[in-house]
Write an enzyme that holds these catalytic residues in place. Structure first.
Site, PDB file in Angstrom:
ATOM      1  N   GLN A   1       5.889  43.634  49.641  1.00 31.12           N
ATOM      2  CA  GLN A   1       6.939  42.689  50.017  1.00 31.12           C
ATOM      3  C   GLN A   1       6.366  41.281  50.086  1.00 31.12           C
ATOM      4  O   GLN A   1       5.262  41.077  50.591  1.00 31.12           O
ATOM      5  CB  GLN A   1       7.536  43.062  51.376  1.00 31.12           C
TER       6      GLN A   1
ATOM      7  N   ASP B   1      10.900  48.627  55.828  1.00 35.34           N
ATOM      8  CA  ASP B   1      10.996  47.187  56.069  1.00 35.34           C
ATOM      9  C   ASP B   1      10.410  46.780  57.413  1.00 35.34           C
ATOM     10  O   ASP B   1      10.191  45.603  57.670  1.00 35.34           O
ATOM     11  CB  ASP B   1      12.472  46.755  55.981  1.00 35.34           C
TER      12      ASP B   1
ATOM     13  N   SER C   1      12.448  38.031  54.650  1.00 32.62           N
ATOM     14  CA  SER C   1      12.009  38.815  53.496  1.00 32.62           C
ATOM     15  C   SER C   1      12.639  38.250  52.229  1.00 32.62           C
ATOM     16  O   SER C   1      13.836  37.947  52.208  1.00 32.62           O
ATOM     17  CB  SER C   1      12.425  40.280  53.663  1.00 32.62           C
TER      18      SER C   1
END
Length: 288
Positions: free
Chosen positions: A279, A205, A229
């Site tokens: 993502q 991440d 996110s």
């Protein structure tokens, strides 16, 4: 760099079993305003793994971030044993805080088997030993930031990062949406592949959605920018160790409608493609 940070992170991924399919994890304040998304991903994977035959290895994870996590509260992970087939197992995981889901995820596991094989070539970049470690901000600049941000930017964490093309997030400039970053844990850990996958989920991440801001000369530290996110995908391809150098190569093919898409490929030092990521994130630039 202290190995204590690594020990704390490993302990963070050791969940308490409440029932057969119910687990509880603690939260760690690393200086972010809310729970770091990678923490929830790593804990969700660790929870699902405890309900699967240990011979089956996670090969894909798909998750949606639904709400911001509260750093001051534990997170409960509810695992649904969706299916156990001849070679694959599927699990659905819901992360819950204060009675509300903060993440929904689906994780697939497979018994190891042989098959056709190919991969893309690792980018030609300098080795980590030839790059400078990421540096802290000068004390005078750090002191002008909110206390939470000071903690995020002013402490050494469990991972070490070395950027091929360093970027100043305080004073970002426009550049193509591509970056390469070497990373590894700052201390060695044991050989358990399950732990290394959970730690890679945590680290995956970092820096990902930020790649989508590069062409626009903004960053998460820009005052009028809101970022979060929205979802996260992770595929495991080949064995790896997170306490050895891995190259994270990012690109962002598009940004539109207040959202940006970023993709990543993670290579071992010897050029094996060990994982891929994607993502989509919220990127809002407010006027005034």
């Amino acid at each position: 760099m202290s190995p204590n940070h690594v020990t704390e992170l490993v302990e963070l991924l050791q969940l308490e079993r409440l029932e057969d399919n119910l687990f509880r994890g603690q939260s760690r304040d690393i200086g972010t305003r809310f729970v770091f998304g990678g923490q929830v991903l790593g804990q969700a994977l660790a929870a699902a793994q405890q309900t699967v035959d240990p011979m089956r290895e996670a090969h894909s994870l798909h998750a949606y971030f639904l709400r911001a996590g509260d750093i001051e509260a534990p997170i409960v992970y509810s695992v649904e044993r969706t299916r156990d087939g001849g070679s694959f197992s599927s699990r659905r995981v819901v992360a819950i805080q204060h009675g509300q889901p903060i993440l929904n995820g689906s994780i697939s596991f497979q018994e190891p088997e042989q098959g056709v094989e190919h991969q893309t070539t690792m980018p030609e970049v300098p080795l980590p030993e030839d790059l400078e470690p990421m540096r802290h901000l000068p004390p005078e600049e750090l002191a002008r930031l909110p206390v939470k941000l000071q903690r995020w930017l002013g402490i050494d964490g469990p991972f070490e990062f070395r950027q091929v093309w360093p970027r100043d997030d305080m004073h970002p400039v426009k550049r193509p949406p591509i970056q390469h970053i070497w990373f590894r844990l700052t201390a060695p850990i044991d050989d358990a592949a399950i732990l290394h996958r959970a730690l890679l989920a945590y680290a995956s991440d970092f820096h990902l959605i930020g790649t989508a801001t590069l062409p626009h000369g903004i960053s998460y530290m820009t005052r009028n920018v809101q970022m979060a996110s929205l979802d996260h995908a992770l595929w495991f391809h080949r064995p790896f160790r997170v306490d050895e150098w891995l190259l994270y190569s990012f690109d962002s093919p598009t940004a539109q409608g207040g959202r940006g898409l970023a993709r990543g490929q993670i290579f071992s030092r010897d050029g094996r493609l060990v994982a891929s990521t994607a993502q989509e994130g919220l990127i809002r630039v407010r006027n005034g």
